[in-house]
Scaffold this motif. Structure first.
Motif, PDB file in Angstrom:
ATOM      1  N   MET A  90       0.844  -1.191   0.000  1.00 17.59           N
ATOM      2  CA  MET A  90       0.000   0.000   0.000  1.00 17.59           C
ATOM      3  C   MET A  90       0.879   1.241   0.000  1.00 17.59           C
ATOM      4  SD  MET A  90      -2.817   1.210   2.800  1.00 17.59           S
ATOM      5  CE  MET A  90      -3.782  -0.278   2.547  1.00 17.59           C
ATOM      6  N   THR A  91       0.575   2.186  -0.859  1.00 17.80           N
ATOM      7  CA  THR A  91       1.321   3.441  -0.900  1.00 17.80           C
ATOM      8  C   THR A  91       0.625   4.476  -0.041  1.00 17.80           C
ATOM      9  OG1 THR A  91       2.153   2.999  -3.124  1.00 17.80           O
ATOM     10  CG2 THR A  91       2.190   5.280  -2.371  1.00 17.80           C
ATOM     11  N   ARG A  92       1.338   4.977   0.950  1.00 17.22           N
ATOM     12  CA  ARG A  92       0.836   6.063   1.792  1.00 17.22           C
ATOM     13  C   ARG A  92       1.420   7.351   1.223  1.00 17.22           C
ATOM     14  NH1 ARG A  92      -2.796   3.259   5.302  1.00 17.22           N
ATOM     15  NH2 ARG A  92      -1.754   1.364   6.011  1.00 17.22           N
ATOM     16  N   SER A  93       0.604   8.176   0.623  1.00 20.47           N
ATOM     17  CA  SER A  93       1.114   9.314  -0.149  1.00 20.47           C
ATOM     18  C   SER A  93       1.181  10.619   0.621  1.00 20.47           C
ATOM     19  CB  SER A  93       0.252   9.514  -1.394  1.00 20.47           C
ATOM     20  OG  SER A  93      -1.091   9.792  -1.039  1.00 20.47           O
ATOM     21  N   LYS A  94       0.533  10.682   1.813  1.00 13.50           N
ATOM     22  CA  LYS A  94       0.497  11.927   2.583  1.00 13.50           C
ATOM     23  C   LYS A  94       1.017  11.628   3.985  1.00 13.50           C
ATOM     24  CE  LYS A  94      -3.584  13.341  -0.074  1.00 13.50           C
ATOM     25  NZ  LYS A  94      -2.972  14.409  -0.880  1.00 13.50           N
ATOM     26  N   ILE A  95       2.238  12.094   4.248  1.00 17.45           N
ATOM     27  CA  ILE A  95       2.983  11.651   5.430  1.00 17.45           C
ATOM     28  C   ILE A  95       3.334  12.823   6.327  1.00 17.45           C
ATOM     29  CG2 ILE A  95       5.081  10.482   6.209  1.00 17.45           C
ATOM     30  CD1 ILE A  95       5.202   9.135   3.437  1.00 17.45           C
ATOM     31  N   LEU A  96       2.996  12.703   7.605  1.00 17.52           N
ATOM     32  CA  LEU A  96       3.380  13.696   8.600  1.00 17.52           C
ATOM     33  C   LEU A  96       4.553  13.165   9.407  1.00 17.52           C
ATOM     34  CD1 LEU A  96       1.058  15.798  10.887  1.00 17.52           C
ATOM     35  CD2 LEU A  96       3.043  14.644  11.854  1.00 17.52           C
ATOM     36  N   ILE A  97       5.574  14.006   9.596  1.00 20.73           N
ATOM     37  CA  ILE A  97       6.757  13.635  10.376  1.00 20.73           C
ATOM     38  C   ILE A  97       6.991  14.709  11.429  1.00 20.73           C
ATOM     39  CG2 ILE A  97       9.220  13.068  10.328  1.00 20.73           C
ATOM     40  CD1 ILE A  97       8.932  12.513   7.315  1.00 20.73           C
ATOM     41  N   THR A  98       7.091  14.302  12.693  1.00 21.48           N
ATOM     42  CA  THR A  98       7.458  15.253  13.744  1.00 21.48           C
ATOM     43  C   THR A  98       8.968  15.206  13.950  1.00 21.48           C
ATOM     44  OG1 THR A  98       7.198  13.694  15.597  1.00 21.48           O
ATOM     45  CG2 THR A  98       5.225  14.877  14.868  1.00 21.48           C
ATOM     46  N   GLY A  99       9.486  16.273  14.562  1.00 21.23           N
ATOM     47  CA  GLY A  99      10.932  16.360  14.739  1.00 21.23           C
ATOM     48  C   GLY A  99      11.653  16.352  13.406  1.00 21.23           C
ATOM     49  N   ALA A 100      11.085  17.064  12.419  1.00 21.64           N
ATOM     50  CA  ALA A 100      11.548  16.946  11.032  1.00 21.64           C
ATOM     51  C   ALA A 100      12.568  17.999  10.622  1.00 21.64           C
ATOM     52  CB  ALA A 100      10.337  17.031  10.086  1.00 21.64           C
ATOM     53  N   SER A 101      13.014  18.846  11.543  1.00 17.85           N
ATOM     54  CA  SER A 101      13.901  19.939  11.145  1.00 17.85           C
ATOM     55  C   SER A 101      15.352  19.508  10.989  1.00 17.85           C
ATOM     56  CB  SER A 101      13.821  21.079  12.171  1.00 17.85           C
ATOM     57  OG  SER A 101      14.218  20.627  13.449  1.00 17.85           O
ATOM     58  N   ALA A 102      15.729  18.334  11.507  1.00 19.41           N
ATOM     59  CA  ALA A 102      17.124  17.884  11.459  1.00 19.41           C
ATOM     60  C   ALA A 102      17.165  16.378  11.704  1.00 19.41           C
ATOM     61  CB  ALA A 102      17.954  18.624  12.513  1.00 19.41           C
ATOM     62  N   GLY A 103      18.359  15.806  11.634  1.00 14.81           N
ATOM     63  CA  GLY A 103      18.572  14.418  12.003  1.00 14.81           C
ATOM     64  C   GLY A 103      17.738  13.432  11.217  1.00 14.81           C
ATOM     65  N   LEU A 104      17.213  12.417  11.916  1.00 14.44           N
ATOM     66  CA  LEU A 104      16.460  11.356  11.255  1.00 14.44           C
ATOM     67  C   LEU A 104      15.200  11.879  10.596  1.00 14.44           C
ATOM     68  CD1 LEU A 104      16.728   8.496  13.929  1.00 14.44           C
ATOM     69  CD2 LEU A 104      18.153   8.844  11.897  1.00 14.44           C
ATOM     70  N   GLY A 105      14.530  12.842  11.229  1.00 16.69           N
ATOM     71  CA  GLY A 105      13.289  13.377  10.668  1.00 16.69           C
ATOM     72  C   GLY A 105      13.504  14.041   9.332  1.00 16.69           C
ATOM     73  N   ALA A 106      14.520  14.913   9.238  1.00 19.80           N
ATOM     74  CA  ALA A 106      14.809  15.591   7.975  1.00 19.80           C
ATOM     75  C   ALA A 106      15.272  14.595   6.917  1.00 19.80           C
ATOM     76  CB  ALA A 106      15.865  16.667   8.194  1.00 19.80           C
ATOM     77  N   ALA A 107      16.067  13.624   7.324  1.00 21.35           N
ATOM     78  CA  ALA A 107      16.557  12.624   6.364  1.00 21.35           C
ATOM     79  C   ALA A 107      15.426  11.758   5.833  1.00 21.35           C
ATOM     80  CB  ALA A 107      17.639  11.769   7.011  1.00 21.35           C
ATOM     81  N   MET A 108      14.475  11.383   6.705  1.00 21.05           N
ATOM     82  CA  MET A 108      13.312  10.638   6.225  1.00 21.05           C
ATOM     83  C   MET A 108      12.485  11.483   5.263  1.00 21.05           C
ATOM     84  SD  MET A 108      11.837   8.266   9.335  1.00 21.05           S
ATOM     85  CE  MET A 108      11.895   9.506  10.650  1.00 21.05           C
ATOM     86  N   ALA A 109      12.339  12.765   5.563  1.00 15.29           N
ATOM     87  CA  ALA A 109      11.586  13.657   4.671  1.00 15.29           C
ATOM     88  C   ALA A 109      12.217  13.675   3.279  1.00 15.29           C
ATOM     89  CB  ALA A 109      11.537  15.063   5.254  1.00 15.29           C
ATOM     90  N   ARG A 110      13.547  13.755   3.206  1.00  9.16           N
ATOM     91  CA  ARG A 110      14.225  13.758   1.901  1.00  9.16           C
ATOM     92  C   ARG A 110      13.988  12.446   1.158  1.00  9.16           C
ATOM     93  NH1 ARG A 110      18.243  16.385   5.319  1.00  9.16           N
ATOM     94  NH2 ARG A 110      18.375  18.588   4.709  1.00  9.16           N
ATOM     95  N   ASP A 111      14.029  11.337   1.888  1.00  2.98           N
ATOM     96  CA  ASP A 111      13.838  10.022   1.250  1.00  2.98           C
ATOM     97  C   ASP A 111      12.411   9.901   0.717  1.00  2.98           C
ATOM     98  OD1 ASP A 111      13.516   7.140   0.800  1.00  2.98           O
ATOM     99  OD2 ASP A 111      15.372   6.913   1.930  1.00  2.98           O
ATOM    100  N   PHE A 112      11.425  10.286   1.514  1.00  5.18           N
ATOM    101  CA  PHE A 112      10.042  10.190   1.060  1.00  5.18           C
ATOM    102  C   PHE A 112       9.754  11.172  -0.070  1.00  5.18           C
ATOM    103  CE2 PHE A 112       9.130   8.192   5.310  1.00  5.18           C
ATOM    104  CZ  PHE A 112       8.635   6.994   4.800  1.00  5.18           C
ATOM    105  N   GLU A 163      -5.308  19.382   6.786  1.00  7.41           N
ATOM    106  CA  GLU A 163      -6.093  20.212   5.878  1.00  7.41           C
ATOM    107  C   GLU A 163      -5.230  20.712   4.712  1.00  7.41           C
ATOM    108  OE1 GLU A 163      -8.754  24.325   6.032  1.00  7.41           O
ATOM    109  OE2 GLU A 163      -8.328  23.207   7.877  1.00  7.41           O
ATOM    110  N   GLU A 164      -3.999  21.108   5.005  1.00  9.15           N
ATOM    111  CA  GLU A 164      -3.120  21.626   3.963  1.00  9.15           C
ATOM    112  C   GLU A 164      -2.752  20.557   2.934  1.00  9.15           C
ATOM    113  OE1 GLU A 164       0.131  24.234   4.972  1.00  9.15           O
ATOM    114  OE2 GLU A 164      -0.752  24.615   6.944  1.00  9.15           O
ATOM    115  N   LEU A 165      -2.648  19.300   3.383  1.00  8.25           N
ATOM    116  CA  LEU A 165      -2.326  18.210   2.454  1.00  8.25           C
ATOM    117  C   LEU A 165      -3.565  17.522   1.909  1.00  8.25           C
ATOM    118  CD1 LEU A 165       0.779  16.193   3.727  1.00  8.25           C
ATOM    119  CD2 LEU A 165       0.682  18.217   2.283  1.00  8.25           C
ATOM    120  N   ASP A 166      -4.746  17.962   2.358  1.00 10.29           N
ATOM    121  CA  ASP A 166      -5.999  17.314   1.978  1.00 10.29           C
ATOM    122  C   ASP A 166      -6.001  15.852   2.414  1.00 10.29           C
ATOM    123  OD1 ASP A 166      -8.555  17.180   0.922  1.00 10.29           O
ATOM    124  OD2 ASP A 166      -7.852  16.574  -1.082  1.00 10.29           O
ATOM    125  N   GLY A 167      -5.564  15.626   3.647  1.00  8.43           N
ATOM    126  CA  GLY A 167      -5.585  14.292   4.226  1.00  8.43           C
ATOM    127  C   GLY A 167      -4.226  13.867   4.742  1.00  8.43           C
TER     128      GLY A 167
END
Length: 249
Positions: A1-23, A78-82
């Motif tokens: 299943m593809t999850r296309s709208k992903i929220l990540i906390t602690g996303a400004s640096a470290g693992l969070g930012a790196a996961m954001a780049r990968d996704f 709301e900003e991502l429409d889900g």
């Protein structure tokens, strides 16, 4: 299943930012939150430049402000429409030896890593229950596998609590369209890992995060990442003599 709208906390640096780049590279729309809005905005601009077809919404959030979490999650939804995946990633590792006058550091670690993670989980599952589907990801730690002494005691206890929460929710939602994944990262090259572990055991950031994202995408119930050597450590650590564990302080 593809999850296309992903929220990540602690996303400004470290693992969070790196996961954001990968996704982002995978074409996913992202909702990113952390305390430092300027860092989030810089990351958003970077991701938009590299991947102009994705949406990236950002919002300042201190996860220790528990009352703010539901409204921030709702605004990002709301900003991502889900939202169909929430990654509870924000955490700290301030620990001090218990009883040495640094209760503030240990209480802060326990609060952010467990109580605030629980508050994020409440907000995420409220969204998923209303929608009837979703994927909750809890970023725990290999420190959860065994209570560790010294400066790691409060940190390992907080991450063990989070792992137990993940296990409880996995059982609760086993027959539902809501999936739960608990990640137990070993040492991955971030500022926090640099202070915590033997340099010989620290995985490069790209390798460590790639392993995390693979486990998330496969919606594994529980995953030690990267696999080597942490799957073996997961088996061995609970059975080590206390005298050996004492050397890990």
């Amino acid at each position: 299943m593809t999850r296309s709208k992903i929220l990540i906390t602690g996303a400004s640096a470290g693992l969070g930012a790196a996961m954001a780049r990968d996704f982002a590279e995978k074409g996913r729309d992202l909702a990113l939150c952390a305390r430092r809005l300027d860092a989030l905005e810089s990351l958003r601009d970077e991701l938009h430049a590299a991947h102009p077809n994705i949406k990236v919404a950002v919002h300042a959030l201190d996860v220790d402000d528990h009352a703010a979490i539901p409204s921030v999650f709702a605004q990002l939804r709301e900003e991502l429409d889900g939202l169909d995946r929430v990654i509870v990633n924000a955490g700290i590792g301030k620990g001090a030896r218990i009883g040495t006058g640094r209760a503030d550091a240990n209480i802060a670690t326990a609060t952010t890593n467990f109580v605030s993670a629980l508050a994020q989980t409440e907000a995420a599952l409220e969204i998923f229950r209303a929608k009837g589907a979703g994927h909750l990801v809890l970023v725990s730690s290999m420190s959860a596998v065994r209570g560790l002494p010294g400066t790691k005691a409060a940190y390992s206890a907080s991450k063990a609590g989070l792992a137990a929460l993940g296990e409880a929710l996995t059982v609760e939602f086993a027959q539902s369209p809501i999936a739960v994944t608990t990640l137990l990262p070993g040492f991955i090259a971030t500022d926090m890992a640099a202070k915590a572990g033997d340099a010989r055991m620290v995985a490069p950031l790209d390798k460590g995060v790639a392993a995390m994202v693979r486990a998330i995408e496969r919606e594994r119930i529980r995953a030690c990442v990267p696999g080597w050597p942490w799957r073996l450590i997961d088996l061995v650590l609970p059975h080590l003599p206390r005298a050996v564990v004492a050397r890990m302080s």
